[in-house]
Each structure stands twice: as structure tokens, then as C-alpha cells.
Design a protein around this motif. Structure first.
Motif, mmCIF file in Angstrom:
data_model
loop_
_atom_site.group_PDB
_atom_site.id
_atom_site.type_symbol
_atom_site.label_atom_id
_atom_site.label_comp_id
_atom_site.label_asym_id
_atom_site.label_seq_id
_atom_site.Cartn_x
_atom_site.Cartn_y
_atom_site.Cartn_z
ATOM 1 N N VAL A 132 32.024 38.389 39.849
ATOM 2 C CA VAL A 132 32.295 37.780 41.150
ATOM 3 C C VAL A 132 30.995 37.443 41.881
ATOM 4 C CG1 VAL A 132 33.240 38.229 43.418
ATOM 5 C CG2 VAL A 132 34.569 38.773 41.400
ATOM 6 N N LYS A 172 29.537 34.295 40.400
ATOM 7 C CA LYS A 172 30.288 33.090 40.740
ATOM 8 C C LYS A 172 30.118 32.727 42.211
ATOM 9 C CE LYS A 172 31.849 33.037 36.601
ATOM 10 N NZ LYS A 172 31.303 32.097 35.629
ATOM 11 N N LEU A 173 30.040 33.749 43.037
ATOM 12 C CA LEU A 173 29.830 33.488 44.464
ATOM 13 C C LEU A 173 28.505 32.766 44.681
ATOM 14 C CD1 LEU A 173 30.839 36.524 46.688
ATOM 15 C CD2 LEU A 173 31.654 34.181 46.780
ATOM 16 N N GLN A 208 36.690 28.761 50.318
ATOM 17 C CA GLN A 208 37.976 28.741 49.641
ATOM 18 C C GLN A 208 38.412 27.321 49.319
ATOM 19 O OE1 GLN A 208 41.569 28.504 51.156
ATOM 20 N NE2 GLN A 208 41.056 27.886 53.222
ATOM 21 N N VAL A 231 33.377 30.543 42.287
ATOM 22 C CA VAL A 231 34.375 31.595 42.438
ATOM 23 C C VAL A 231 35.791 31.014 42.454
ATOM 24 C CG1 VAL A 231 34.297 31.663 44.963
ATOM 25 C CG2 VAL A 231 34.868 33.715 43.679
ATOM 26 N N GLU A 267 36.754 30.283 38.940
ATOM 27 C CA GLU A 267 36.966 31.565 38.283
ATOM 28 C C GLU A 267 38.363 32.086 38.600
ATOM 29 O OE1 GLU A 267 34.967 32.700 36.162
ATOM 30 O OE2 GLU A 267 35.981 34.606 35.755
ATOM 31 N N LEU A 268 38.769 31.916 39.869
ATOM 32 C CA LEU A 268 40.105 32.379 40.265
ATOM 33 C C LEU A 268 41.178 31.674 39.436
ATOM 34 C CD1 LEU A 268 42.040 33.891 42.263
ATOM 35 C CD2 LEU A 268 41.939 31.837 43.668
ATOM 36 N N CYS A 296 38.407 37.886 43.234
ATOM 37 C CA CYS A 296 38.035 36.566 43.746
ATOM 38 C C CYS A 296 38.729 36.296 45.074
ATOM 39 C CB CYS A 296 38.429 35.464 42.753
ATOM 40 S SG CYS A 296 37.376 35.389 41.305
#
Ligand SMILES: Nc1ncnc2c1ncn2[C@@H]1O[C@H](COP(=O)(O)OP(=O)(O)OP(=O)(O)O)[C@@H](O)[C@H]1O
Ligand code: SF4
Ligand SMILES: [Mg+2]
Lengths: 304, 325, 338
Positions: free
Chosen positions: B94, B97-98, B263, B277, B280-281, B296
Motif C-alpha cells: 500500500v 502504491k500510495l 480516490q 493505489v 491496486e484496489l 487500500c
């Protein structure tokens, strides 16, 4: 965002009647060129949504055959398929026409649902204040803390994709803003003299709320309903594009999803452009109508 | 000062409350919804060892309250467990990815704010002119076009057709630098960044531009500017007063925008194959890798909340009226 | 010669479709240590004059002709730098809009200090001392200095404005409706404070208001404006023996000046709009004594006594007008009579 006049000050909507009010509103919107353009597009969308299945050459999942009797895969626009076909041999135009209905349905149902919910919550919260308001406001804060798209993706992947679920999720996303705006409006309305007058005349709290205050926030609710249609259509498209839409339904978003996955961006523009353009035009038309309606509600907006 | 402290404390309490509430919702969702992720997971073909480990992590046999407490504790200490597939701690995944997501969003936001502010001041200045009207309508329309479609078009034109830019990804294959910093400072990264950044900007520039336009108008009309002139202050001092006032709402706007983008860029990450991220989710959900999905979601929610909090706090510092109302 | 003198001042606002003359050939003089009251209804151009004096007319406003003399020197069209030297030290302003006159994001003290810094180079201690002194002068607690404007009540903000205006001990103070939006008691306190400052410091002051009673109570001399024109000016004589029907009407409209026990009379209707000024006397439409002459020819200011002038064709009939102006019916009948 405040309506220029309250219903009480105008002498009530009753004088004009519901149909008259709608007619009047439409006429005012038509006065703005962008509003008229938006209304025209919107009318087109509604008509297509209603009669789309009747005029569409194929069913959404029908496989188009070539003259040789083979499956017509990725055929560019031609007389067989006016907007070409997909890699499965489906007719793009037909899918587009069927998708219109889905878009409109999701948009309208979730907009109505969220506005009813948001208006009720905003009314109660703003009018009763105190503990009720406090509780509702914290609840709203929590709702605002949830990132919609990730949340919807998780719920859908756990519960399984379906159109009603998408509509429900979009509704749950949209009510928040409406309720905040309505609450703010109620806070100013409840200090107006006509509320005192009603109370002095012995009206009950609920009566004051629903008979005297609610009609005055309705124009604002309608505005948010229109904005909600825009949001609903967009969110449904986003979810479907990510592959989390109802697999049994063709929507613009799912068309984009299929074409994106099939790499149509590279080779089959006719499969990518139509759903995207339809989506954009729909959203923009709703936007133009809301903008004109907003100016009708509050002429001062033009200034800022 | 006391007021300010009280305000900050209240905001902090709200932050904690909402975070806890969002976590609880996440917990309930996984518990109540049909198709419990663990059942999906346990039915599938993973090793006994992994099943045991996951069962242990989730403590499925424990009473509900204990599961809840443990879950809350794990989440709040960023102890997200191990990925089903990648066999690495979810936290590491995470975080990586963030950073990738940030590498796309931060430049886009910075550019949008700078350019949007300039555009907004120009619009405020030219108010009422025909160009201004056209630009404003254009901006508003731009805001309502779905940006993922803009992304698709941009990709079709500039990558597939013209071949000017790569069709996606964050770096060329094999082009990873030794470190995150090394990566994002490479030309190759910038080359990959151009298109997604541009697409984000088409949308994000509208907000500061429209905001600054209206606050500029408001500030320009305020009485205190007259008084400042009457006091005989030099021009630059007056401009300073005006700017500081006009920029106030922008601070909140930028913070909220940042949070929201963390988001909202899911779609763009998919389109541009950006290993962030959001992507990834989606991948985790498709793979039924629930620990990763959960983490995530949680970090996205947390980032939104944090940015809102930062916005509130910053605003209280630069606008003394806030803390007192 | 006055400290501040307006000579045939004309000020115009350009509008989208032309221009509006908001101030038309106004001549006025304020002598050393004099307290002049400028009255007139809303929109007659009072603030426009105040802004012109300080050189802060809005972008679309412009002095088209005439002079503003400060101690004999015309200050119209001075460069920004030259004007800045005069501002606040020579002429300070107590604005109409104290509510929004402070920048909301700086403390009151910072904003007063800013005014000092713009003109003189004082050490911090001296600045502090001076600001404290000013707060005491207007009756504010020094502990409130570090407050932000929004933490002040309306009355306190206005006092702080006065403190800020007085901080450099200006030669002339222009107070533009310093009490609008305040409740009556606070209004009295503030006006009293200003009057005190005038008498104790021998300040030359211009008080702008629409309230005749305030001028009668506070000022040495009065100037009455109507629709951008000066219609009457003089000393206390103006209240006792007004020569212009508009002044008569104004005197009637305020309780302190009207005879006890008689119904207050107010002037019906509103002044003509700037872009549709009638050719003759601008007051003709509302004047109960208007004649055809009034409607076609504009009256000039002419002397009616020592330091007392009025702009009416019928100054000779003032005695008779005054009698009739006391009657309610006179004003109701409007311009039809005579
Ligand atoms: N910026 C401007 N542009 C155009 N017209 C203006 C502008 N400012 C003032 N005016 C007009 O000029 C006239 C005089 O305005 P001014 O503010 O001087 O009136 P006032 O006597 O101070 O009134 P009040 O008692 O309401 O303060 C009014 O008719 C007003 O509408
Ligand atoms: S000139 Fe005529 S209209 Fe004007 S004030 Fe005198 S009498 Fe009235
Ligand atoms: Mg004024």
C-alpha cells in the motif's frame, strides 16, 4: 444558492399550479441559449430511452452476420452496422440505444431517491436543531468521509454486481450534499416571519416544517435532483467502466469497458467514441439545463 | 488563542470519530454482506498454511466483539496483514502504491493550482467581457465531461495515433530506478507522466480558476481596500491585503481536491496502467485479495479525512474568523 | 481662506452606457477648526465628495472639472505618491462602512500600526504608546487591541476606525456617516466622542450625514445637498430660517427640529435618478411650491444673509413657504399646488 423569494413571499406556488410552474420554468430555461440547447439534447435522450429498443436494428447481444454468414467482428461503420460492430459481433448502435435507457434510469432513479432522502434529512436536521441536528450532522460527516468509488467497488465485489445495487450505491452517495444544502437553507428560512406567524396561529411543528418550510426548499431540491442525474449517470458509467456494473445489462460504461479491454482504442475507434460521446453529451446537457435553472433560482449567481 | 485551541481539538475529535466510524462500516460490511470474503478465500485453492494464517489474522472463531477490537487495533496501527497473492506485507504494498498515486496527483494539483489561479485572476479582471463569459462556460462544461473519457481520447490521439507519448505505465519496462525518488526524478518517468497529468489538469484547473475568479471579484469590491488606499499605503501593500483575502478559500479547495483525487483517480490509473493505489484496489478485488482491498480502501478514506482536517486547520490559522464561529 | 475648499467640483461616474454626474458644481469651504455638516438624502453624492477628497473614487469615478484645494493647493490629479503623502496625515477618513472597513485577517492593532508605518518612522514603543492613547481617546480597552475586527461589535469597530483616523493627528478629518447601522444610543456616544475630539483638539472636520438633527446638534455650519447640487449652506441660521424648501422639508422630518406636538412631515417621493435630471430645479418634482419657472430654469445659489446662501427662485417668499411647509397637507399635495 438562496432562492430569491420564498414561496410565502411570492404568494404561494398554488396560484400557478404545478403544470404551470413546470411550464414557466421550462420557458425561462429556454431563454438561455445554453439552456435551450441542453433541453433539446435532454429531450432527445429521453425519446431515445423510450423508443430506443423499437428503433434499434439489433438486440444488444445479437450477433451480426456478414453476407457470407460469418460473425461480423470489428466491422467499421457500414450499411450492415451503422456504427460498426464489437469484437463479439454486436452492433454498436444497438448497444448505444439500449444503453441510453440504462443511463437515464440510473440517473433519474438515484437522483430522485437521493434528493428525497437528502431533503428529508436536511429538513429535519435544520428545523429541529439541537441534538437531532448534531447527530445527523455527525452522521453526514461520516458519510462524507467514505470515498465513494472504492466503497462501491468493495460492496459490489462482495455482494455481486447488479443494476439495483448500483442505483442504491449512487443514491447513498448523492444524498449527502443535498442534505447539507437543504439544512443550510432551512436554517435561514426558519427565522423568517412567516414561520413565526404560522406558529402563532397554532400550527404544529411538523405542519410548519412540511407545509410552510418544505415548499420553499423544493426549488433547491429540484436543482440538486438535476445535479444528481448528472452524478448518477457519471458514477454508473465509472463503475461499469471498471467492470463492476451489471453484466446482464448493456450500458455506456460497460461498452467502454469492453472496448477498452479489447484494445479498441488502437483499432476500432467506432466502438470507443460513440458511448463516450453519448455519455459526455448527456452529462453536459443536464449541466446546461441545471445552470439555467440555477440562474432562475438566483439571479445573483450571474454576478459571481 | 483559546478559541483556536478549542476549535482544533474539536476538529481532531471529529477526525478520530469519523475514522473510527468508517472503519466500523468497513468491518460490518465484510461481516454482514453475503459472500463473506473469507469464505470465498477459504473455498479456493490456497495452502493449508495460508488458510490457517488468515484464519488466525481474522480470528474467525473469536467472539464478534473481540474480532472487532482486534480489527480496529490492526487497522489503526497500519497492521494490514499479508497479501493473499503477493506474499508480502500489505502495508508495504500500500505504501508503494500510495507513493505512485502521489507521483501522479501532486504535480497535477500543483500545476492546476498555479495555472488555475492565474486564469482565475485574469477572469476576475476581465469580468463581464465576452472572452470571460466564453472561458467560464468552457470551464464549467469541462468540469462535467467525464475525465476518464477525456483520458481515453487523449490516449487514442497522442499515444496510439501520433505516437508522441507512451500508451501507459509509470516507467518503461525495466526502467525502474533504484528508489522511488530515483524513479520520479527520471526523464522516463516525466515522459510517462505527461498524458495522465494533462488529463487530470483539464478537470482540476477548473476549480481554482472559478474560485479565484469569484473571490477576486468579491475582494475587489470590499470596502477595506478603499480604506487601505485612503491610509496612503503603497500599492504593493494593498495588493498584499487583497491577495491574502482572495487566496483564503483556495487553501481549503486545494486540500479537499488533493484528498478527493486520491480516490477519484482510480479510473485514470486503470486507463493509463498507472500502478497506483486505486488500480491496486481494483486488481485486489478482481483477485479476491481482500486484505489488500481493505487496506487500500482504508488508506484512501484516511487520506481524504486527513486532507479535510488539514484544510480546516490551515484555514483556521489564516482566517481568524473561522475558529470563532 | 478655508483649510479645505471645493470649487465648482463636478464628479462623474462612467456607466456602461454613458456617464452620470453625481456631483455638480459644488463649492464649499471649511475654515480652520471648523466643524461642517454636509446633509442630504441617500444617493445625493455625499460619499462621492468624501472619496474625491481622499482620492479614492472607484475606477469608474472621475473629477471632471473643478478643484479641491487643501490649504490653497489643488489636490485633484496629484500623482499617487504625492497623494499618499497627504492621505491620513493631512486628511484622514472615518468611513461610512466601518463594519467592513477593516481587513478581516489582520488585528486592529496591526492595521492601525500599518497606517503609522506608511507615513512616519516611529520606534515600536512610540507606536504602541500612540495607539494606546488613541484607544483611550475613543473609549476602547487596550486589551482589545490584538483582537480581530470581527471580534468587535459594530460600535467598537466604529470607535476603532476613529482611533485609526486620529492616530497621525491629521489636519482635517472627514467623517462619512460614521454612525450608520448602529443603534441610537451608540450613535449618540460616537457622535459625542467625535464632537469632543473636535472641541478639545480644535480639529477641522467634515461630518457627512443624512440626519439634520445630528448636524444641528454638533456642527458649526451646514451644507445641504440635493441630487448632486448644493442647495443651501450657512450657519445655524439655516435651521432657524431655512430658505430652500428642501431644507424646510428636512427640518420637518426630524423630531428635534420640528415643533413639539406636531406631526412629523416627510418629503414624499425620491430624488430624480442621476441619468434623468430635470432641466430646471432638481427639487421641482417634489417641491410643493414649484412653478413653471422652476421646471424650466435652474436656480443659482444666492446670498440670503451673512454666510447664508440658498438656490431657489423664490427666496423672497421664504417666510410664506416656511409657514406652509409646517403643514402636513402642503407636502401631500405635492407639486400640484401654487
Ligand atoms: N461606482 C459607481 N458607479 C456608478 N454610480 C455610482 C457609483 N458610486 C455611486 N454612484 C452613484 O452616485 C450617486 C451618489 O452616490 P454617493 O455614494 O455619493 O451617495 P451618498 O450621498 O453618499 O448616499 P448614502 O447616504 O446612501 O451614502 C448615487 O446615485 C449612486 O448611485
Ligand atoms: S426653485 Fe422652485 S422647485 Fe426649486 S425649490 Fe425653489 S420653489 Fe421649489
Ligand atoms: Mg454615502
Amino acid at each position: 444558492m438562496t432562492p430569491a423569494h420564498t414561496v410565502a413571499e411570492r404568494g404561494g406556488t398554488g396560484r400557478r399550479g404545478v403544470l404551470g410552474t413546470i411550464g414557466h420554468t421550462l420557458r425561462v430555461i429556454m431563454r438561455y441559449p445554453t439552456g435551450a440547447f441542453g433541453l433539446f439534447l435532454l429531450a432527445l435522450v429521453v425519446i431515445v430511452a423510450l423508443i430506443g429498443p423499437l428503433i434499434s436494428p439489433y438486440g444488444p447481444f445479437d450477433v451480426v452476420q456478414t453476407a457470407q454468414g460469418r460473425i461480423a467482428r470489428l466491422v467499421p461503420p457500414s450499411s450492415v452496422a451503422l456504427l460498426g460492430t464489437t469484437n463479439q459481433g454486436n452492433d454498436v448502435l444497438s448497444q448505444l440505444l439500449y444503453g441510453t435507457r440504462v443511463a437515464l434510469m440510473v440517473g433519474v432513479i438515484s437522483a430522485i431517491g437521493s434528493v428525497v432522502l437528502g431533503t428529508l434529512i436536511g429538513l429535519v436536521s435544520g428545523y429541529f436543531g439541537g441534538k437531532v441536528d448534531e447527530a445527523i450532522m455527525r452522521f453526514t460527516d461520516v458519510a462524507f468521509g467514505i470515498p465513494f468509488l472504492p466503497f462501491a467497488l468493495i460492496v459490489i465485489s462482495v455482494a455481486g454486481p447488479s443494476l439495483p445495487l448500483v442505483i442504491l450505491l449512487v443514491t447513498l452517495f448523492l444524498w449527502r450534499t443535498t442534505s447539507r444544502v437543504i439544512r443550510a437553507q432551512v436554517l435561514t428560512l426558519k427565522t423568517r416571519p412567516f414561520v413565526w406567524a404560522a406558529r402563532a396561529a397554532g400550527a404544529s411543528e411538523w405542519r410548519i416544517l412540511f407545509v410552510h418550510i418544505a415548499p420553499n426548499v423544493l426549488p433547491l431540491s429540484f436543482l440538486y435532483m438535476a445535479i444528481g442525474v448528472q452524478g448518477g449517470v457519471m458514477l454508473e458509467a465509472a463503475l461499469s467502466f471498471l467492470g463492476f456494473g451489471d453484466p446482464n445489462v448493456v450500458s455506456w460504461g460497460s461498452m467502454l469497458n469492453q472496448s477498452f479491454r479489447a484494445g479498441a482504442m488502437r483499432s476500432a475507434w467506432w466502438w470507443v467514441i460513440p458511448p463516450g460521446v453519448a455519455l459526455s453529451l448527456f452529462v453536459i446537457s443536464v449541466f446546461m439545463v441545471t445552470r439555467a435553472y440555477e440562474e432562475l433560482l438566483n439571479p445573483r449567481l450571474r454576478e459571481t | 488563542m483559546n478559541n483556536l485551541r478549542l476549535y482544533l481539538l474539536r476538529r481532531l475529535a471529529l477526525l478520530l470519530f469519523v475514522t473510527a466510524a468508517v472503519l466500523t462500516i468497513l468491518f460490518v460490511m465484510f461481516k454482514l454482506l453475503p459472500g463473506n470474503p473469507l469464505s470465498v478465500f477459504i473455498d479456493s485453492n490456497f495452502s493449508e498454511e495460508m488458510i490457517r494464517r488468515q484464519k488466525q489474522l481474522w480470528g474467525l472463531d473469536d467472539p464478534l466483539w473481540l474480532q472487532y477490537v482486534r480489527y480496529m487495533w490492526n487497522m489503526l496501527t497500519f497492521n494490514f496483514g499479508t497479501s493473499f497473492f503477493q506474499m508480502t506485507p500489505v502495508r508495504d504494498i500500500v505504501v508503494e502504491k500510495l507513493l505512485h498515486t502521489g507521483a501522479m496527483i501532486v504535480p497535477a494539483v500543483v500545476l492546476s493550482v498555479v495555472l488555475g489561479t492565474l486564469l482565475g485572476s485574469w477572469l476576475g479582471w476581465r469580468r463581464g467581457s465576452r472572452q470571460e463569459g466564453a472561458v467560464v462556460i468552457g470551464l464549467l462544461a469541462l468540469r462535467s465531461v467525464p475525465s476518464f473519457f477525456v483520458g481515453i481520447i487523449v490516449l487514442m490521439v497522442f499515444s496510439y495515433n501520433l505516437g508522441w507519448f507512451p500508451p501507459g505505465g509509470m516507467v518503461s519496462i525495466g526502467g525502474h530506478g533504484d528508489s522511488f525518488l530515483g524513479t520520479i526524478l527520471s526523464l522516463d518517468f516525466l515522459y510517462h507522466l505527461v498524458l495522465p497529468c494533462l488529463v487530470l489538469m483539464t478537470r482540476e484547473i477548473t476549480s481554482p480558476a472559478l474560485l479565484l475568479r469569484s473571490t477576486m471579484l468579491e475582494v475587489k469590491g470590499s470596502d477595506f481596500l478603499d480604506i487601505l488606499r485612503a491610509k496612503g499605503l503603497p500599492e504593493r501593500r494593498i495588493v498584499m491585503h487583497a491577495t491574502r483575502n482572495a487566496l483564503l478559500p483556495l487553501v481549503t479547495d486545494v486540500a479537499v481536491m488533493m484528498g478527493f483525487l486520491f480516490q477519484g483517480q482510480v479510473l485514470l490509473e486503470i486507463i493509463f496502467a498507472w500502478p497506483g493505489v486505486g488500480r491496486e484496489l481494483v486488481t485486489a478485488l478482481n483477485d479476491l485479495d481482500y486484505p489488500v482491498a481493505q487496506a487500500c480502501f482504508f488508506v484512501m478514506a484516511l487520506i481524504i479525512l486527513m486532507f479535510n482536517f488539514v484544510a480546516d486547520v490551515l484555514y483556521a490559522f489564516i482566517d481568524p474568523r473561522v475558529a470563532l464561529s | 481662506m478655508g483649510v479645505l475648499e471645493l470649487r465648482d467640483l463636478c464628479i462623474e461616474y462612467s456607466l456602461g452606457n454613458g456617464a452620470a454626474l453625481a456631483v455638480d458644481k459644488v463649492s464649499l469651504a471649511i475654515g480652520e477648526g471648523e466643524y461642517l455638516g454636509l446633509v442630504g438624502e441617500s444617493g445625493c453624492g455625499k460619499s462621492t465628495i468624501a472619496k474625491a477628497i481622499l482620492g479614492i473614487l472607484p475606477r469608474n469615478g472621475r473629477v471632471v472639472s473643478g478643484e479641491i484645494l487643501y490649504r490653497g493647493r489643488d489636490i485633484v490629479g496629484l500623482s499617487v505618491a504625492e497623494m499618499n503623502r497627504l492621505r491620513w496625515q493631512a486628511i484622514a477618513l472615518i468611513p461610512q462602512s466601518a463594519m467592513n472597513g477593516f481587513d478581516p485577517v489582520y488585528t486592529v492593532e496591526q492595521q492601525i500600526a500599518e497606517a503609522i508605518d506608511a507615513h512616519v518612522d516611529w520606534p515600536v514603543a512610540r507606536k504602541r504608546e500612540r495607539i494606546d492613547e488613541m484607544f483611550a481617546l475613543v473609549g476602547l480597552e487596550r486589551s482589545r487591541l490584538t483582537d480581530y475586527p470581527h471580534q468587535f461589535s459594530g460600535g467598537m469597530r466604529q470607535r476603532a476606525m476613529i482611533a485609526m483616523a486620529m492616530v497621525l493627528d491629521p489636519d482635517v478629518v472627514v467623517a462619512d456617516e460614521p454612525t450608520t447601522g448602529l443603534d441610537v444610543i451608540v450613535q449618540d456616544q460616537i457622535l459625542h466622542r467625535i464632537k469632543q475630539i473636535h472641541t478639545s483638539l480644535k480639529k477641522t472636520m467634515l461630518l457627512i450625514t443624512h440626519d439634520m438633527a445630528v448636524v444641528a446638534e454638533n456642527c458649526d455650519r451646514i451644507a445641504v445637498m440635493y441630487a448632486g447640487k448644493l442647495v443651501e449652506h450657512g450657519a445655524h441660521d439655516v435651521f432657524e430660517r431655512p430658505f430652500h424648501p428642501y431644507t424646510m422639508g428636512l427640518c420637518n422630518a426630524f423630531p428635534d427640529l420640528a415643533d413639539v406636538g406636531r406631526a412629523l412631515v416627510s418629503i414624499p417621493m425620491a430624488p430624480p435618478p442621476l441619468d434623468a435630471m430635470p432641466p430646471g430645479c432638481r427639487f421641482a418634482e417634489r417641491c410643493p411650491f414649484a412653478t413653471d419657472l422652476c421646471r424650466s430654469e435652474e436656480p443659482e445659489l444666492s446670498s440670503v444673509g451673512e454666510g447664508h446662501a440658498a438656490a431657489c427662485h423664490y427666496i423672497a417668499r421664504a417666510e410664506e413657504f416656511r409657514e406652509r411647509a409646517r403643514l402636513y397637507e402642503t407636502w401631500q399635495a405635492g407639486a400640484v399646488a401654487t
